[in-house]
Design a protein around this motif. Structure first.
Motif, short mmCIF file in Angstrom:
data_model
loop_
_atom_site.label_atom_id
_atom_site.label_comp_id
_atom_site.label_asym_id
_atom_site.label_seq_id
_atom_site.Cartn_x
_atom_site.Cartn_y
_atom_site.Cartn_z
N GLN A 92 0.51 -1.06 0.31
CA GLN A 92 -0.03 0.16 -0.26
C GLN A 92 0.90 1.16 0.34
O GLN A 92 0.66 1.86 -0.80
CB GLN A 92 -0.85 -0.09 0.98
CG GLN A 92 -2.06 -1.18 0.80
CD GLN A 92 -2.83 -1.19 0.13
OE1 GLN A 92 -3.01 -0.07 -0.12
NE2 GLN A 92 -4.23 -2.18 0.27
N TRP A 100 3.38 1.86 -1.31
CA TRP A 100 3.81 2.29 -2.94
C TRP A 100 3.48 2.69 -3.66
O TRP A 100 2.22 2.45 -3.67
CB TRP A 100 4.21 0.27 -3.42
CG TRP A 100 5.99 -0.17 -2.77
CD1 TRP A 100 6.26 0.23 -1.91
CD2 TRP A 100 5.41 -1.75 -3.04
NE1 TRP A 100 7.09 -0.60 -1.43
CE2 TRP A 100 6.79 -1.28 -2.06
CE3 TRP A 100 5.48 -2.90 -3.97
CZ2 TRP A 100 7.27 -3.33 -2.12
CZ3 TRP A 100 5.43 -3.77 -4.23
CH2 TRP A 100 6.53 -3.99 -3.14
N ASP A 101 3.86 3.65 -4.60
CA ASP A 101 2.62 4.48 -6.04
C ASP A 101 2.48 2.99 -6.37
O ASP A 101 3.34 2.12 -7.09
CB ASP A 101 3.91 5.49 -5.91
CG ASP A 101 4.62 5.51 -6.55
OD1 ASP A 101 5.28 4.49 -7.26
OD2 ASP A 101 5.30 6.48 -7.38
N GLU A 102 2.05 3.18 -7.66
CA GLU A 102 1.83 2.45 -9.31
C GLU A 102 2.84 1.97 -9.69
O GLU A 102 3.18 1.07 -10.01
CB GLU A 102 0.73 3.65 -9.87
CG GLU A 102 0.08 2.61 -11.19
CD GLU A 102 -0.76 3.08 -12.19
OE1 GLU A 102 -1.63 1.93 -13.25
OE2 GLU A 102 -1.68 4.03 -11.81
N LYS A 103 3.74 3.47 -9.99
CA LYS A 103 5.41 3.21 -11.27
C LYS A 103 5.77 2.21 -10.37
O LYS A 103 6.28 1.15 -10.84
CB LYS A 103 6.03 4.47 -11.44
CG LYS A 103 6.82 4.27 -11.91
CD LYS A 103 7.24 5.13 -11.95
CE LYS A 103 8.81 5.07 -12.88
NZ LYS A 103 9.61 4.42 -12.51
N THR A 104 5.61 2.20 -8.88
CA THR A 104 6.80 1.28 -8.22
C THR A 104 6.52 -0.04 -7.83
O THR A 104 6.89 -1.09 -8.29
CB THR A 104 7.17 1.53 -6.87
OG1 THR A 104 7.91 3.31 -6.95
CG2 THR A 104 7.92 0.76 -6.23
N PHE A 105 5.07 -0.74 -7.92
CA PHE A 105 4.42 -1.79 -8.48
C PHE A 105 4.12 -2.08 -10.06
O PHE A 105 4.52 -3.30 -9.26
CB PHE A 105 2.77 -1.31 -7.30
CG PHE A 105 1.83 -2.79 -7.88
CD1 PHE A 105 2.11 -3.71 -6.74
CD2 PHE A 105 1.96 -3.12 -9.42
CE1 PHE A 105 1.62 -4.64 -7.15
CE2 PHE A 105 0.50 -3.92 -8.79
CZ PHE A 105 0.43 -5.32 -7.84
N LEU A 106 4.42 -1.49 -10.58
CA LEU A 106 4.86 -1.99 -11.85
C LEU A 106 6.35 -2.40 -11.87
O LEU A 106 6.22 -3.27 -13.18
CB LEU A 106 3.89 -1.02 -12.36
CG LEU A 106 2.60 -0.76 -12.79
CD1 LEU A 106 1.84 1.05 -13.84
CD2 LEU A 106 1.32 -2.09 -12.95
N ASP A 107 6.70 -1.74 -11.81
CA ASP A 107 8.18 -1.82 -11.50
C ASP A 107 8.45 -3.05 -11.46
O ASP A 107 9.36 -4.52 -11.96
CB ASP A 107 8.88 -0.58 -10.97
CG ASP A 107 8.78 0.03 -12.01
OD1 ASP A 107 8.92 -0.04 -13.28
OD2 ASP A 107 9.66 1.54 -11.83
N LEU A 123 5.91 -5.56 -9.93
CA LEU A 123 4.92 -6.85 -10.77
C LEU A 123 5.92 -8.74 -11.15
O LEU A 123 5.48 -9.01 -10.82
CB LEU A 123 3.87 -5.84 -12.19
CG LEU A 123 2.94 -6.90 -11.89
CD1 LEU A 123 2.34 -6.91 -10.22
CD2 LEU A 123 2.23 -6.52 -12.66
N ASP A 174 6.09 -0.86 -22.57
CA ASP A 174 6.54 -0.37 -21.79
C ASP A 174 7.33 -1.20 -21.60
O ASP A 174 8.30 -0.58 -20.18
CB ASP A 174 4.98 -0.94 -21.01
CG ASP A 174 3.95 -0.17 -20.74
OD1 ASP A 174 4.33 0.88 -22.00
OD2 ASP A 174 2.56 0.13 -21.05
#
Length: 293
Positions: free
Chosen positions: A217, A219-226, A228, A289
């Protein structure tokens, strides 16, 4: 081996011993024993020593069909390899990235060898405390200096073997997550290590899931996607039944909010074709991406 820069590597040395036995070169194989002592004592890689130990265990069981009756030193070599491996465990947490995968596998093999030795009541006697002391040295390593995958793997084994209780496990995980705030990859790594050696933690120890969820929770979205791909790799270790249990546990954190059906039996052929087409388009988008792997 010395000419190929493997003069201190015990795994290839034991492989040569096994080959000599298979070829019936028993006199030569017996003469190799003093050299094996040196290789085991000087080997700097825990993965190599554990591989040698595993091969020696197989050779011990196969002495009769191979007619290698003169190799009475094998149990002693196994104990020497075990002790050397446990000694090396104290420094593995700080290993380079390229050694992480082989080292986490070495932890699993070492655990299996000890269990097998105990069940079969063989001629070898392993001091299990040496193994657990090495694991504790891994989990006690400073988070900023340690490979989180190995910390998680060691903590999972200690918990699974009853060497630490639930409270200690939670303390290790939460303490490590707290020390890894500046490096989210360490959070993903400790999760992968835990699921590698003790996947049942994911649905049996709710506090660990809560700590991991809180970390996600933050993490921001970019960190989470990085992260993943690494998170996906961690959860790929679970079976479908395991994933369902984890889903129920996570759902419980959010007052039982349903995640929906995980299995659908009412999907027709057209739906499947549409899904495959959609999946292909998503893959192309991920590739664009930078998620090639």
């Amino acid at each position: 081996l010395e000419e190929s820069a493997q003069g201190r590597s015990s795994a290839p040395a034991v492989r040569l011993l096994v080959r000599a036995c298979r070829l019936g070169l028993h006199a030569q194989s017996k003469a190799m024993i003093p050299l094996l002592d040196v290789h085991i004592a000087e080997d700097p890689l825990v993965s190599s020593v554990v591989s040698a130990l595993s091969q020696l265990e197989l050779l011990l069981r196969a002495r009769e069909p191979l007619e290698a009756f003169d190799l009475v030193a094998i149990p002693r070599l196994m104990v020497a390899a075990y002790q050397r491996a446990c000694q090396l465990l104290h420094d593995v947490a700080r290993c380079p990235d390229h050694h992480v995968e082989e080292f986490i596998k070495a932890l699993q093999i070492l655990r299996e060898v000890i269990a097998s030795d105990s069940e079969n009541k063989s001629d070898t006697v392993f001091d299990t405390d040496l193994f657990f002391q090495g694991l504790k040295a891994i989990v006690n390593s400073p988070p900023h200096e340690s490979q989180s995958v190995l910390v998680g793997g060691a903590a999972g084994i200690l918990y699974g073997e009853g060497r630490i209780d639930e409270a200690e496990l939670i303390g290790i995980v939460c303490g490590f997550l707290g020390g890894a705030i500046g490096d989210p990859r360490k959070s993903a790594g400790i999760l992968r290590g835990l699921l590698t050696t003790a996947c049942e933690i994911a649905w049996q120890v709710a506090e660990v899931i809560q700590a991991i969820d809180s970390q996600f929770q933050s993490w921001d979205e970019k960190t989470f996607l990085d992260l993943l791909p690494e998170l996906r790799l961690a959860f790929s270790l679970l079976t479908p039944n395991d994933i369902s249990r984890v889903a129920e546990t996570v759902s419980g954190l959010y007052e039982g909010e349903s995640l929906g059906e995980l299995v659908h039996t009412d999907i027709g052929e057209e739906d499947i074709q549409f899904g495959l087409s959609l999946n292909d388009r998503v893959k192309q988008a991920l590739k664009a991406d930078g998620f090639d792997s």
